[in-house]
Motif scaffolding. Structure first.
Motif, PDB file in Angstrom:
ATOM      1  N   LYS A 200       0.797  -1.226   0.000  1.00 47.66           N
ATOM      2  CA  LYS A 200       0.000   0.000   0.000  1.00 47.66           C
ATOM      3  C   LYS A 200       0.830   1.277   0.000  1.00 47.66           C
ATOM      4  O   LYS A 200       0.403   2.310  -0.484  1.00 47.66           O
ATOM      5  CB  LYS A 200      -0.904   0.029   1.234  1.00 47.66           C
ATOM      6  CG  LYS A 200      -1.993  -1.034   1.202  1.00 47.66           C
ATOM      7  CD  LYS A 200      -2.848  -0.934   2.445  1.00 47.66           C
ATOM      8  CE  LYS A 200      -4.080  -1.816   2.323  1.00 47.66           C
ATOM      9  NZ  LYS A 200      -4.996  -1.650   3.468  1.00 47.66           N
ATOM     10  N   ASP A 201       2.013   1.214   0.621  1.00 53.81           N
ATOM     11  CA  ASP A 201       2.809   2.423   0.781  1.00 53.81           C
ATOM     12  C   ASP A 201       3.628   2.691  -0.484  1.00 53.81           C
ATOM     13  O   ASP A 201       4.448   1.870  -0.901  1.00 53.81           O
ATOM     14  CB  ASP A 201       3.729   2.273   1.990  1.00 53.81           C
ATOM     15  CG  ASP A 201       4.417   3.576   2.346  1.00 53.81           C
ATOM     16  OD1 ASP A 201       4.132   4.114   3.421  1.00 53.81           O
ATOM     17  OD2 ASP A 201       5.231   4.077   1.527  1.00 53.81           O
ATOM     18  N   GLY A 202       3.433   3.876  -1.092  1.00 51.96           N
ATOM     19  CA  GLY A 202       4.029   4.131  -2.396  1.00 51.96           C
ATOM     20  C   GLY A 202       5.323   4.924  -2.385  1.00 51.96           C
ATOM     21  O   GLY A 202       5.895   5.187  -3.440  1.00 51.96           O
ATOM     22  N   ARG A 203       5.795   5.341  -1.209  1.00 47.70           N
ATOM     23  CA  ARG A 203       6.983   6.197  -1.099  1.00 47.70           C
ATOM     24  C   ARG A 203       8.170   5.627  -1.874  1.00 47.70           C
ATOM     25  O   ARG A 203       8.819   6.327  -2.648  1.00 47.70           O
ATOM     26  CB  ARG A 203       7.347   6.316   0.396  1.00 47.70           C
ATOM     27  CG  ARG A 203       8.453   7.291   0.705  1.00 47.70           C
ATOM     28  CD  ARG A 203       7.878   8.694   0.635  1.00 47.70           C
ATOM     29  NE  ARG A 203       8.681   9.654   1.359  1.00 47.70           N
ATOM     30  CZ  ARG A 203       9.684  10.366   0.835  1.00 47.70           C
ATOM     31  NH1 ARG A 203      10.022  10.184  -0.418  1.00 47.70           N
ATOM     32  NH2 ARG A 203      10.312  11.250   1.552  1.00 47.70           N
ATOM     33  N   THR A 204       8.436   4.366  -1.665  1.00 56.09           N
ATOM     34  CA  THR A 204       9.612   3.737  -2.242  1.00 56.09           C
ATOM     35  C   THR A 204       9.431   3.518  -3.741  1.00 56.09           C
ATOM     36  O   THR A 204      10.331   3.779  -4.534  1.00 56.09           O
ATOM     37  CB  THR A 204       9.878   2.410  -1.504  1.00 56.09           C
ATOM     38  OG1 THR A 204       9.949   2.685  -0.110  1.00 56.09           O
ATOM     39  CG2 THR A 204      11.161   1.770  -1.960  1.00 56.09           C
ATOM     40  N   MET A 205       8.236   3.051  -4.141  1.00 61.09           N
ATOM     41  CA  MET A 205       7.970   2.841  -5.566  1.00 61.09           C
ATOM     42  C   MET A 205       8.036   4.168  -6.313  1.00 61.09           C
ATOM     43  O   MET A 205       8.547   4.235  -7.435  1.00 61.09           O
ATOM     44  CB  MET A 205       6.607   2.187  -5.768  1.00 61.09           C
ATOM     45  CG  MET A 205       6.307   1.892  -7.235  1.00 61.09           C
ATOM     46  SD  MET A 205       4.744   1.005  -7.468  1.00 61.09           S
ATOM     47  CE  MET A 205       3.617   2.374  -7.767  1.00 61.09           C
TER      48      MET A 205
ATOM     49  N   GLU B 297      14.252   4.618   3.604  1.00 56.91           N
ATOM     50  CA  GLU B 297      14.071   3.346   2.904  1.00 56.91           C
ATOM     51  C   GLU B 297      14.083   3.543   1.378  1.00 56.91           C
ATOM     52  O   GLU B 297      14.718   2.789   0.650  1.00 56.91           O
ATOM     53  CB  GLU B 297      12.750   2.683   3.339  1.00 56.91           C
ATOM     54  CG  GLU B 297      12.782   2.148   4.761  1.00 56.91           C
ATOM     55  CD  GLU B 297      11.426   1.653   5.249  1.00 56.91           C
ATOM     56  OE1 GLU B 297      11.278   1.413   6.453  1.00 56.91           O
ATOM     57  OE2 GLU B 297      10.497   1.518   4.405  1.00 56.91           O
ATOM     58  N   GLY B 298      13.376   4.579   0.929  1.00 54.61           N
ATOM     59  CA  GLY B 298      13.316   4.828  -0.513  1.00 54.61           C
ATOM     60  C   GLY B 298      14.687   5.128  -1.104  1.00 54.61           C
ATOM     61  O   GLY B 298      15.083   4.562  -2.129  1.00 54.61           O
ATOM     62  N   ALA B 299      15.427   6.011  -0.436  1.00 53.08           N
ATOM     63  CA  ALA B 299      16.742   6.389  -0.944  1.00 53.08           C
ATOM     64  C   ALA B 299      17.715   5.209  -0.898  1.00 53.08           C
ATOM     65  O   ALA B 299      18.523   5.014  -1.807  1.00 53.08           O
ATOM     66  CB  ALA B 299      17.297   7.565  -0.125  1.00 53.08           C
ATOM     67  N   THR B 300      17.624   4.423   0.156  1.00 52.96           N
ATOM     68  CA  THR B 300      18.524   3.281   0.326  1.00 52.96           C
ATOM     69  C   THR B 300      18.252   2.223  -0.732  1.00 52.96           C
ATOM     70  O   THR B 300      19.173   1.676  -1.354  1.00 52.96           O
ATOM     71  CB  THR B 300      18.343   2.679   1.740  1.00 52.96           C
ATOM     72  OG1 THR B 300      18.506   3.714   2.708  1.00 52.96           O
ATOM     73  CG2 THR B 300      19.346   1.557   1.998  1.00 52.96           C
TER      74      THR B 300
END
Lengths: 289, 289, 289, 289
Positions: free
Chosen positions: D96-101, D262-265
């Motif tokens: 559900k969480d779209g930050r990383t995508m 998490e997204g940047a990593t």
């Protein structure tokens, strides 16, 4: 008084005097403020007192303004009262590079950045699709140089000003908007416009700064988010961040990594501003994180 | 050839050409090099090839120089062969602030910084006790301004040069030595002297930079370690680091935090230099970490 | 009241209630407090109110205690009043590795860490010379395992306790003291002893943690400074920092870099503690930086 | 041989032996390789030799494979030859969480992340609009628990496997896909699936880790990107990053800041993987940045 509980924020600044906190907190007792967070700073630099208080109350913004009015006058302070639930109406200005706008819009959409973005303005069309994806109206104000050497800069700024008025804009964010604003507009937006700027150690003037930094072999590249002033790239600093680079990266890699830092730095600056955590101490900022 | 196993390091640079790595590794086979670490970089910036190879061998430094001589000549390279067990003879120069020297001497003493420090030079006496604690001779070369407007700068530099020769100094580290070296001395120490310099975003020129940075309300302060060149504070950058600061800190706090960053940054730069990991690509450095 | 101006610090904590800040600042007006820095935090976690106020006054610590006594009692708070000019009497405990102690003693000597170190205790003799260089008495309390399986741990702790009393120690800093304190001693030092501990993502239990982290190929190593509790390495966290590492570094390199982070992290934690900026919120800390 | 110039990458690993680099570079001369970047590492940990060479050549991938085949066999190495212009076919899996995508798709779209994303798979529908904005097919594979206690997990994995085959997927990125893959699937994706995982000092097991970290008052939160193995959250680590937090932040703030890290990593880990810079040394990674 209303019967609902409100989450309010008061910011104050003025000449530092004994008794000032006691007087303020006394005034806030009159609106039954249940203080959640309070921060105060006395600048030895300027002799100015700064305070930010966040609290819940069954009173309104206006009730609170009335309750503190005497103290504010007595101590000769600048005071603002905000409803924390009201999001700052923010205009994003961009050119072609969408990295920074993407960061802001995603966070706004996810609810982690307390802004409302009623309109985006750009001198190019490239980012229109992303604006539409996030359901934000996109106004294209191209900058045109005529054959006779004149340009439409004055008209473009007038159009921009009209949009700021039309949409009740409270904050202008220059998310890599690659044009200089006029002195007049800059003054009008004093303390209400945030810019993002690459930053290097040492700094580089002139064109293609990432390439200059690459030529110089820097090991860190960074970004500075600051309020816009007439003195370009020199307004009060809100946030700065850096990212490591090395000799094996190209100037283009520097640009790419720089954009990521710029996006994160600007988003943090906008968040602090819209949470009313940034107060101005002359050319410096006080950040009540 | 000797019968003991040696841990050697070869650094090479020159115009990039096909076959260069094959030629070098072929030459190293002649000394039975067992390669532990090898790094190569071709600078698109300058068209220069850079290589650092660390290996064990039963041959000597001189055997290795002989073994690679033909290839080095054929490919028009600069080549150096080092014995990793031989520590760089390092002169530390200081004024009054001991933070940075303390970092270097402690690490040298603990065996984590591969330098030998045969002598410390200072224009003040403040740090003599610390030098003696670490059993390092301390030479005081005061800088004197005479009443007639002349000074002893030329004599002081001559004395310094004499010490550099006397102690077979291979590296000069300016650990907050607050004097400018002459152009002549700077040229003589080209690539053999490292300075540490505060760094800010944006940068500040002139006196009391930490105070200027404080006035400007920066959110990061940093340090740059670089090779000394005639153009003060502008030589090839070896390492840069930063530290967060905020509005509540005084200019004096900035200085204190800055000193800690300066010490760590300089120690890292010295370590890379003495491990022969820093190669010069014009005004830039290639760091084979 | 005295005629001199004092720089005092008041820390307060207790159940959060409306009016508490107004009451405190009112009480402080009675000692003519000119507030320089004030920070408050209401923990939603525990419902506890925390406050730290730093101010100048012509009154003494005792006058101030008297002036706030009624408010402190009324609001059921824990309150402390400190003279900022009085340095915390700190015992440093070490084993063999001096990196962290060197950091603390240098900073203390340079005047940037507001502690007084009247004595150093160690179970080894290695660091005696450094203690003497800084003119600090060094007490050697060896830990001995007898042939019959018994040891002198109880006597050693009794001796330690005697030293704590003899030197009026207010803070014990375990600067890589590689022995576990008894539960009894730990309880006695509750909130008055700070330990430094390596930290990894993920964490590793058991012996030689840097080697475990190296085996696992971590990209960051770090350190945690925390209050000592009976639950080893699990007390309230004061500060955490990290440092990048990579695959080319040996486990020994990890240890070296880790020690540098440990030293900087511990020094920061000690500074905050001695400036009375750390308040306990159950198992958590509130840090009024 | 083709007449066009190709930008190729060779990665090699195998038991370390003298002469190995000379042999490889000799073989590469046969395809007229003009080496742009070459990195080698000999793991003292495992005795394994690792090498990555990037070069331009007028020969093809297959020509190059043929040219190095003898050396690869002689030295018992694993070797891969890649065309740098061919983007890795990458399946993104989300919940559900779209930050990383969002981070991955924006960078892919901007051309800074060299992946091709032919399909996105999710067990929820929330992120379908974002997938469509970036013109990527979105396959919804819901996970259903039946009333009788059974579930559709086996069918779902079969469907996933079918998609992996159908789209010629080379890399699976679990961008906060909140489901455990089966052992069988994990084995099948060995070295071809990257997961992102929150990381804390110390680490926390069990549900709601950010809340546990908040309860514990940590000062840093972080993220680890790692290859997926049967041992959940324990595969070889590719990248780790951290972000500062403080006592005033809520557990929800921790989650928000954690997502950004998490997204940047994850984006960094995916970039290194797709540039063929990550080689496996048992449970550890060698990263040729």
């Amino acid at each position: 008084m209303t019967s609902d509980s409100n989450n309010l924020i008061v910011t104050l600044s003025g000449p530092n005097q004994p008794g000032i906190v006691h007087a303020i907190t006394g005034a806030l007792l009159r609106v039954n403020a249940d203080i959640a967070e309070s921060k105060q700073f006395d600048s030895p630099h300027s002799g100015t007192f700064f305070m930010r208080v966040q609290f819940s109350t069954d009173c309104s913004v206006q009730d609170t303004q009335t309750a503190i009015a005497d103290v504010v006058e007595q101590y000769d302070m600048d005071a603002e009262v905000y409803d924390a639930a009201v999001k700052t109406r923010t205009l994003i200005m961009v050119s072609k590079d969408g990295r920074t706008m993407n960061e802001l819009l995603f966070q706004q959409h996810a609810g982690t950045l307390p802004v409302e973005v009623p309109v985006i303005v750009s001198n190019h069309l490239d980012l229109q699709p992303m604006a539409y994806f996030y359901d934000v109206p996109f106004v294209h104000i191209p900058l045109i140089k005529h054959a006779d050497g004149t340009d439409n800069k004055a008209e473009a700024e007038a159009r921009l000003m009209q949009i700021i008025d039309q949409y009740d804009i409270e904050l202008v964010v220059l998310a890599r908007y690659m044009q200089i604003l006029s002195d007049e507009l800059t003054r009008k937006l004093d303390g209400k416009a945030i810019n993002i700027h690459h930053s290097f150690l040492p700094s580089f003037k002139g064109a293609r700064p990432y390439h200059q930094a690459h030529d110089r072999g820097v090991k860190l590249i960074g970004a500075t988010a600051h309020y816009v002033t007439a003195d370009l790239d020199e307004g009060p600093i809100i946030e700065q961040r850096v990212q490591r680079v090395n000799h094996a990266l190209t100037a283009q890699d520097f640009v790419q990594r720089g954009r990521a830092v710029e996006g994160a730095t600007l988003a943090q600056a906008v968040q602090w501003h819209t949470e009313h955590r940034v107060l101005l101490d002359g050319d410096r900022t006080v950040i009540f994180e």
